[in-house]
Write a protein that holds these residues in place. Structure first.
Motif, PDB file in Angstrom:
ATOM      1  N   ASN A  76       0.823  -1.213   0.000  1.00  0.00           N
ATOM      2  CA  ASN A  76       0.000   0.000   0.000  1.00  0.00           C
ATOM      3  C   ASN A  76       0.857   1.263   0.000  1.00  0.00           C
ATOM      4  OD1 ASN A  76      -2.356  -1.496  -0.001  1.00  0.00           O
ATOM      5  ND2 ASN A  76      -2.532  -1.504   2.235  1.00  0.00           N
ATOM      6  N   GLN A  77       1.988   1.202   0.690  1.00  0.00           N
ATOM      7  CA  GLN A  77       2.911   2.336   0.694  1.00  0.00           C
ATOM      8  C   GLN A  77       3.456   2.585  -0.710  1.00  0.00           C
ATOM      9  OE1 GLN A  77       5.887   1.945   3.711  1.00  0.00           O
ATOM     10  NE2 GLN A  77       6.905   3.880   3.227  1.00  0.00           N
ATOM     11  N   VAL A  78       3.795   1.493  -1.393  1.00  0.00           N
ATOM     12  CA  VAL A  78       4.283   1.581  -2.772  1.00  0.00           C
ATOM     13  C   VAL A  78       3.182   2.102  -3.699  1.00  0.00           C
ATOM     14  CG1 VAL A  78       4.895   0.117  -4.742  1.00  0.00           C
ATOM     15  CG2 VAL A  78       6.126  -0.130  -2.581  1.00  0.00           C
ATOM     16  N   GLN A  79       1.975   1.607  -3.522  1.00  0.00           N
ATOM     17  CA  GLN A  79       0.861   2.032  -4.365  1.00  0.00           C
ATOM     18  C   GLN A  79       0.600   3.533  -4.233  1.00  0.00           C
ATOM     19  OE1 GLN A  79      -1.127   0.790  -6.670  1.00  0.00           O
ATOM     20  NE2 GLN A  79      -0.255  -1.251  -6.718  1.00  0.00           N
ATOM     21  N   ALA A  80       0.792   4.067  -3.038  1.00  0.00           N
ATOM     22  CA  ALA A  80       0.601   5.507  -2.837  1.00  0.00           C
ATOM     23  C   ALA A  80       1.574   6.289  -3.702  1.00  0.00           C
ATOM     24  CB  ALA A  80       0.786   5.858  -1.361  1.00  0.00           C
ATOM     25  N   GLY A  81       2.823   5.827  -3.774  1.00  0.00           N
ATOM     26  CA  GLY A  81       3.822   6.486  -4.624  1.00  0.00           C
ATOM     27  C   GLY A  81       3.498   6.359  -6.094  1.00  0.00           C
ATOM     28  N   LEU A  82       2.986   5.193  -6.489  1.00  0.00           N
ATOM     29  CA  LEU A  82       2.604   4.983  -7.886  1.00  0.00           C
ATOM     30  C   LEU A  82       1.433   5.884  -8.274  1.00  0.00           C
ATOM     31  CD1 LEU A  82       2.802   1.074  -7.931  1.00  0.00           C
ATOM     32  CD2 LEU A  82       4.285   2.595  -9.236  1.00  0.00           C
ATOM     33  N   LYS A  83       0.464   5.988  -7.390  1.00  0.00           N
ATOM     34  CA  LYS A  83      -0.724   6.793  -7.688  1.00  0.00           C
ATOM     35  C   LYS A  83      -0.421   8.290  -7.690  1.00  0.00           C
ATOM     36  CE  LYS A  83      -3.909   3.216  -6.151  1.00  0.00           C
ATOM     37  NZ  LYS A  83      -4.809   2.739  -5.080  1.00  0.00           N
ATOM     38  N   ARG A  84       0.626   8.699  -6.959  1.00  0.00           N
ATOM     39  CA  ARG A  84       1.065  10.098  -7.016  1.00  0.00           C
ATOM     40  C   ARG A  84       1.802  10.401  -8.310  1.00  0.00           C
ATOM     41  NH1 ARG A  84       2.656   9.113  -1.581  1.00  0.00           N
ATOM     42  NH2 ARG A  84       4.816   8.873  -2.295  1.00  0.00           N
ATOM     43  N   GLY A  85       2.169   9.357  -9.046  1.00  0.00           N
ATOM     44  CA  GLY A  85       2.914   9.540 -10.285  1.00  0.00           C
ATOM     45  C   GLY A  85       4.404   9.630 -10.084  1.00  0.00           C
ATOM     46  N   ASN A  86       4.889   9.281  -8.858  1.00  0.00           N
ATOM     47  CA  ASN A  86       6.330   9.319  -8.598  1.00  0.00           C
ATOM     48  C   ASN A  86       7.054   8.135  -9.231  1.00  0.00           C
ATOM     49  OD1 ASN A  86       5.854  11.600  -7.095  1.00  0.00           O
ATOM     50  ND2 ASN A  86       5.880  10.548  -5.126  1.00  0.00           N
TER      51      ASN A  86
END
Length: 321
Positions: free
Chosen positions: A80-90
């Motif tokens: 979920n931590q990784v997904q947050a970064g992916l969804k931010r476009g980072n």
């Protein structure tokens, strides 16, 4: 005798010198490029470092092997931590890994000797890797990379085409191919994708896995021909075990994984005086204070399913015989 590891920036200068002079060498470098060593195969053996390339492995009977992976809840928190970064476009693709304690009756040396893999290394009683993944090969002035991204268990109900047609796996593979094309463009021109989404079968102690790869090649620019250290400095860390874009993705990885990869996902290689061959150190067992630990992982995109990714991480914890 202690292995005299140095930052790869220093070792790279030696690789350039040996490469230009046609002097054979072997080398290894960790994920962060902070620890590296290079020398002759004789020097490697004296230090307790053994390399094997395209070694068929020794016939082995079934041996006890158990794995104790992190809980699904713990993995989900990292996911979920990784997904947050992916969804931010980072990041668009990220390789998330974890440690799995294992128990086996075999020593690291016995695993190394029996393993069947294109790239094998044993560093004393510290770690062994039996990797199926090529990083780059250089023959004359042609450089080729073989990113491996996409895994599916071989069963009566699965086929290689299922892996090739899976929307998530296709998107993940396309992203890594694009990243490697961009990386190779730093050292070679023109760049071409020679083979796309080809499938290999990898043997494990519990069955087989489909693995999907591509081959990307280019012609080295004249100023880098024979300068293997300089080439690697442009390409490392390997895109297949970081993600895209590299710098931002590695920052997310560090925050989510919360452990040191060390030599896991680093590179091992050999120059025989004419051709250069290197592999990514995945399928990795490390001897830690509390016992053996297997490090494994997989690529994550916004389309990833947490349960499937958790299962894949565990599937990749195996003995290759």
């Amino acid at each position: 005798m202690k292995i005299p590891f140095l930052p790869f920036a220093q070792v790279a200068k030696q690789l350039d010198l040996w490469g230009k002079k046609g002097i054979p060498f072997v080398f290894l470098v960790d994920y962060t490029l902070e620890n590296a060593w290079a020398g002759s195969e004789k020097e490697a053996k004296e230090l307790g470092i053994q390399f094997e390339f395209d070694f068929p492995g020794l016939t082995s009977e079934t041996v006890p092997f158990t794995k104790r992976p992190l809980s699904f809840e713990s993995y989900s928190a990292k996911f979920n931590q990784v997904q947050a970064g992916l969804k931010r476009g980072n990041s668009f693709l990220l390789n998330l890994t974890a440690e799995t304690p294992i128990t086996t009756s075999l020593s690291l040396s016995e695993i190394f000797q029996r393993a069947e893999a294109p790239y094998k290394i044993l560093v004393r009683d510290q770690f062994t890797s039996f990797s199926p993944e090529t990083f780059v090969r250089i023959q004359e002035n042609t450089i080729s990379s073989y990113p491996m991204k996409g895994t599916l268990e071989v069963t009566e109900n699965t086929t290689a085409s299922q892996l090739q047609m899976d929307p998530k796996e296709k998107a993940e593979h396309a992203t890594i191919v694009d990243l490697i094309r961009n990386d190779l463009s730093k050292v070679a021109f023109p760049i071409r994708v020679e083979k796309y989404q080809y499938i290999d079968r990898v043997k494990t102690n519990t069955g087989e896995l489909w693995q999907m790869s591509s081959k990307i090649s280019g012609e080295l620019v004249p100023e880098l021909q024979g300068k293997y250290g300089s080439i690697l400095l442009e390409l490392l860390p390997a895109g297949s075990i970081t993600g895209a874009p590299k710098k931002a993705t590695m920052h997310i990885i560090q925050e989510a994984e919360q452990y040191e990869r060390g030599f896991y996902t680093g590179i091992m290689g050999k120059f025989d005086g004419q051709s250069f061959n290197s592999g990514v150190m995945i399928r990795f067992i490390e001897n830690q204070s509390d016992g053996l630990v297997f490090k494994s992982g997989g690529g994550i995109t916004v389309f990833s399913d947490v349960k499937k990714e958790y299962d894949e991480l565990i599937q990749k914890v195996y003995l290759p015989f």
